[in-house]
Design a protein around this motif. Structure first.
Motif, PDB file in Angstrom:
ATOM      1  N   MET A 187     -26.330 -19.849  92.214  1.00  0.00           N
ATOM      2  CA  MET A 187     -25.291 -20.308  91.658  1.00  0.00           C
ATOM      3  C   MET A 187     -25.057 -21.957  91.989  1.00  0.00           C
ATOM      4  SD  MET A 187     -22.242 -17.350  92.016  1.00  0.00           S
ATOM      5  CE  MET A 187     -21.378 -18.018  90.916  1.00  0.00           C
ATOM      6  N   GLU A 188     -24.488 -22.709  91.153  1.00  0.00           N
ATOM      7  CA  GLU A 188     -24.329 -24.123  91.509  1.00  0.00           C
ATOM      8  C   GLU A 188     -23.339 -24.531  90.798  1.00  0.00           C
ATOM      9  OE1 GLU A 188     -28.199 -25.731  90.043  1.00  0.00           O
ATOM     10  OE2 GLU A 188     -27.321 -26.164  88.106  1.00  0.00           O
ATOM     11  N   CYS A 189     -22.703 -25.742  91.126  1.00  0.00           N
ATOM     12  CA  CYS A 189     -21.411 -26.185  90.861  1.00  0.00           C
ATOM     13  C   CYS A 189     -21.676 -27.946  91.185  1.00  0.00           C
ATOM     14  CB  CYS A 189     -20.235 -25.844  91.117  1.00  0.00           C
ATOM     15  SG  CYS A 189     -19.827 -26.314  93.023  1.00  0.00           S
ATOM     16  N   ARG A 190     -21.103 -28.573  90.294  1.00  0.00           N
ATOM     17  CA  ARG A 190     -21.147 -30.093  90.657  1.00  0.00           C
ATOM     18  C   ARG A 190     -19.638 -30.718  91.169  1.00  0.00           C
ATOM     19  NH1 ARG A 190     -24.387 -33.788  90.047  1.00  0.00           N
ATOM     20  NH2 ARG A 190     -25.821 -32.658  88.728  1.00  0.00           N
ATOM     21  N   ILE A 191     -19.771 -31.098  92.250  1.00  0.00           N
ATOM     22  CA  ILE A 191     -18.574 -31.817  93.142  1.00  0.00           C
ATOM     23  C   ILE A 191     -18.838 -33.258  92.994  1.00  0.00           C
ATOM     24  CG2 ILE A 191     -16.828 -31.697  95.130  1.00  0.00           C
ATOM     25  CD1 ILE A 191     -17.198 -29.055  93.711  1.00  0.00           C
ATOM     26  N   HIS A 192     -18.139 -33.991  92.326  1.00  0.00           N
ATOM     27  CA  HIS A 192     -18.362 -35.453  92.074  1.00  0.00           C
ATOM     28  C   HIS A 192     -19.676 -35.526  91.728  1.00  0.00           C
ATOM     29  CE1 HIS A 192     -14.084 -35.504  93.735  1.00  0.00           C
ATOM     30  NE2 HIS A 192     -14.570 -35.020  94.740  1.00  0.00           N
ATOM     31  N   GLU A 193     -20.552 -36.369  92.685  1.00  0.00           N
ATOM     32  CA  GLU A 193     -21.843 -36.554  92.314  1.00  0.00           C
ATOM     33  C   GLU A 193     -22.779 -35.618  92.744  1.00  0.00           C
ATOM     34  OE1 GLU A 193     -23.004 -40.848  92.848  1.00  0.00           O
ATOM     35  OE2 GLU A 193     -21.032 -40.963  93.650  1.00  0.00           O
ATOM     36  N   VAL A 194     -22.263 -34.865  93.472  1.00  0.00           N
ATOM     37  CA  VAL A 194     -23.012 -33.818  94.183  1.00  0.00           C
ATOM     38  C   VAL A 194     -23.136 -32.284  93.779  1.00  0.00           C
ATOM     39  CG1 VAL A 194     -23.463 -32.545  96.525  1.00  0.00           C
ATOM     40  CG2 VAL A 194     -22.729 -35.008  96.579  1.00  0.00           C
ATOM     41  N   LEU A 195     -24.472 -31.862  93.430  1.00  0.00           N
ATOM     42  CA  LEU A 195     -24.820 -30.517  92.957  1.00  0.00           C
ATOM     43  C   LEU A 195     -24.900 -29.826  94.261  1.00  0.00           C
ATOM     44  CD1 LEU A 195     -25.615 -29.163  90.410  1.00  0.00           C
ATOM     45  CD2 LEU A 195     -27.948 -29.305  91.131  1.00  0.00           C
ATOM     46  N   VAL A 196     -23.958 -28.789  94.104  1.00  0.00           N
ATOM     47  CA  VAL A 196     -24.022 -27.896  95.432  1.00  0.00           C
ATOM     48  C   VAL A 196     -24.649 -26.481  94.870  1.00  0.00           C
ATOM     49  CG1 VAL A 196     -22.258 -26.732  96.865  1.00  0.00           C
ATOM     50  CG2 VAL A 196     -21.814 -29.000  96.218  1.00  0.00           C
ATOM     51  N   HIS A 197     -25.402 -25.945  95.652  1.00  0.00           N
ATOM     52  CA  HIS A 197     -26.173 -24.671  95.516  1.00  0.00           C
ATOM     53  C   HIS A 197     -25.519 -23.652  96.266  1.00  0.00           C
ATOM     54  CE1 HIS A 197     -29.400 -21.866  96.194  1.00  0.00           C
ATOM     55  NE2 HIS A 197     -29.166 -21.507  94.699  1.00  0.00           N
ATOM     56  N   TYR A 198     -25.079 -22.645  95.912  1.00  0.00           N
ATOM     57  CA  TYR A 198     -24.765 -21.452  96.901  1.00  0.00           C
ATOM     58  C   TYR A 198     -24.820 -20.392  96.237  1.00  0.00           C
ATOM     59  CZ  TYR A 198     -20.518 -21.079  93.481  1.00  0.00           C
ATOM     60  OH  TYR A 198     -20.040 -21.103  92.239  1.00  0.00           O
ATOM     61  N   VAL A 199     -24.832 -19.268  97.057  1.00  0.00           N
ATOM     62  CA  VAL A 199     -25.110 -17.860  96.682  1.00  0.00           C
ATOM     63  C   VAL A 199     -23.850 -16.955  97.289  1.00  0.00           C
ATOM     64  CG1 VAL A 199     -27.622 -17.788  97.039  1.00  0.00           C
ATOM     65  CG2 VAL A 199     -26.313 -17.115  98.737  1.00  0.00           C
ATOM     66  N   GLU A 200     -23.465 -15.838  96.795  1.00  0.00           N
ATOM     67  CA  GLU A 200     -22.262 -15.276  97.101  1.00  0.00           C
ATOM     68  C   GLU A 200     -22.693 -13.547  96.764  1.00  0.00           C
ATOM     69  OE1 GLU A 200     -18.961 -14.767  94.194  1.00  0.00           O
ATOM     70  OE2 GLU A 200     -19.299 -17.122  94.387  1.00  0.00           O
ATOM     71  N   HIS A 201     -21.881 -13.051  97.715  1.00  0.00           N
ATOM     72  CA  HIS A 201     -22.008 -11.474  97.666  1.00  0.00           C
ATOM     73  C   HIS A 201     -20.549 -10.998  97.587  1.00  0.00           C
ATOM     74  CE1 HIS A 201     -26.402 -12.160  98.336  1.00  0.00           C
ATOM     75  NE2 HIS A 201     -25.858 -12.919  99.581  1.00  0.00           N
ATOM     76  N   GLY A 202     -20.582  -9.620  97.044  1.00  0.00           N
ATOM     77  CA  GLY A 202     -19.096  -8.793  97.114  1.00  0.00           C
ATOM     78  C   GLY A 202     -17.883  -9.602  96.454  1.00  0.00           C
TER      79      GLY A 202
END
Length: 263
Positions: A1-16
């Motif tokens: 998953m990813e989202c954009r916070i201001h200029e930064v692309l943040v990649h992350y994973v989540e479970h549960g």
């Protein structure tokens, strides 16, 4: 998953699903290290576990960030983006330093704080790197090029810890934006405030930690009046891989203390 916070692309994973738990990895790796460690010890499925790649590491970018306080701001905004309300916040090493900044700046957004081998503004008392356990077949599943990194990090050298390094630590080292981290680390100091943080806290350090030591973690007790402190003998900076059974007990106690009573 990813989202954009201001200029930064943040990649992350989540479970549960359930109470949100955000876990921040250390410097020079990506989310896979702390994901592997925490997924092995989460006691049940009542938690939504979220593992972001920190800026300039893994698949997250670092545009516009010039210091660690910028990263703290980004992480606070990332927690807002999750839309889950207050979170349990955990960090290892550099991630623990950032987590302290988030908790100081946004105490209402943090249900509880767990700091594993926390980096401070500077480490003042660090022991020599000393091997605790060396198994004969520890290196059987490592590539020759991985051996030095494994030895620098682990004081427990077994086939199990070597596999953890090979599968979950080493891959992230190849995805580091060194220029971005150099820029961010130039502004190293994180604003952790001067007041205490009163929510349930866990402080865990390795007595054989030759990266940050354990003395600085003990001194944090004054800032966290509801903290449990554990200094684990025969564990180093990689203690979450080396002594998972001890960490699981401490982690489970912290989760129960910090989670909402109606959660």
């Amino acid at each position: 998953m990813e989202c954009r916070i201001h200029e930064v692309l943040v990649h992350y994973v989540e479970h549960g699903v359930g109470v949100p738990l955000v876990a921040l990895h250390g410097a020079g790796v990506d989310h896979r290290e702390i994901e592997a460690a925490i997924e092995a010890i989460v006691p049940d499925t009542r938690y939504r576990r979220i593992y972001p790649d920190l800026p300039g590491m893994g698949l997250s970018t670092a545009e516009g960030l010039t210091c660690n306080d910028d990263v703290v701001t980004l992480l606070g905004d990332f927690i807002d983006h999750l839309g889950a309300g207050p979170v349990m916040l955990l960090g290892h090493s550099y991630g623990a330093y950032l987590a302290r900044g988030v908790a100081a700046r946004r105490p209402g957004a943090v249900l509880g704080l767990a700091l594993l081998c926390p980096v401070a503004e500077q480490a003042r008392s660090v022991p020599e790197h000393e091997v605790v356990r060396q198994d004969a077949h520890a290196y059987d599943e490592l590539e020759p090029a991985q051996r030095a990194g494994f030895e620098d990090y682990f004081v427990w050298r077994t086939q199990a810890t070597a596999r953890r390094y090979r599968d979950h630590v080493a891959p992230g080292t190849a995805l580091v934006d060194e220029a971005a981290l150099g820029r961010i680390f130039t502004g190293w100091a994180v604003g952790v405030g001067s007041t205490t943080f009163s929510s349930p806290t866990l402080l865990v350090a390795g007595r054989r930690d030759s990266v940050v030591g354990f003395a600085d973690a003990a001194e944090l007790l004054e800032r966290y009046p509801h903290a449990t402190l554990a200094v684990i003998d025969d564990a180093g900076h990689a203690l979450m891989h080396e002594r998972p059974e001890l960490l699981a007990a401490l982690f489970g106690d912290w989760l129960e203390r910090a989670r909402p009573k109606d959660g």
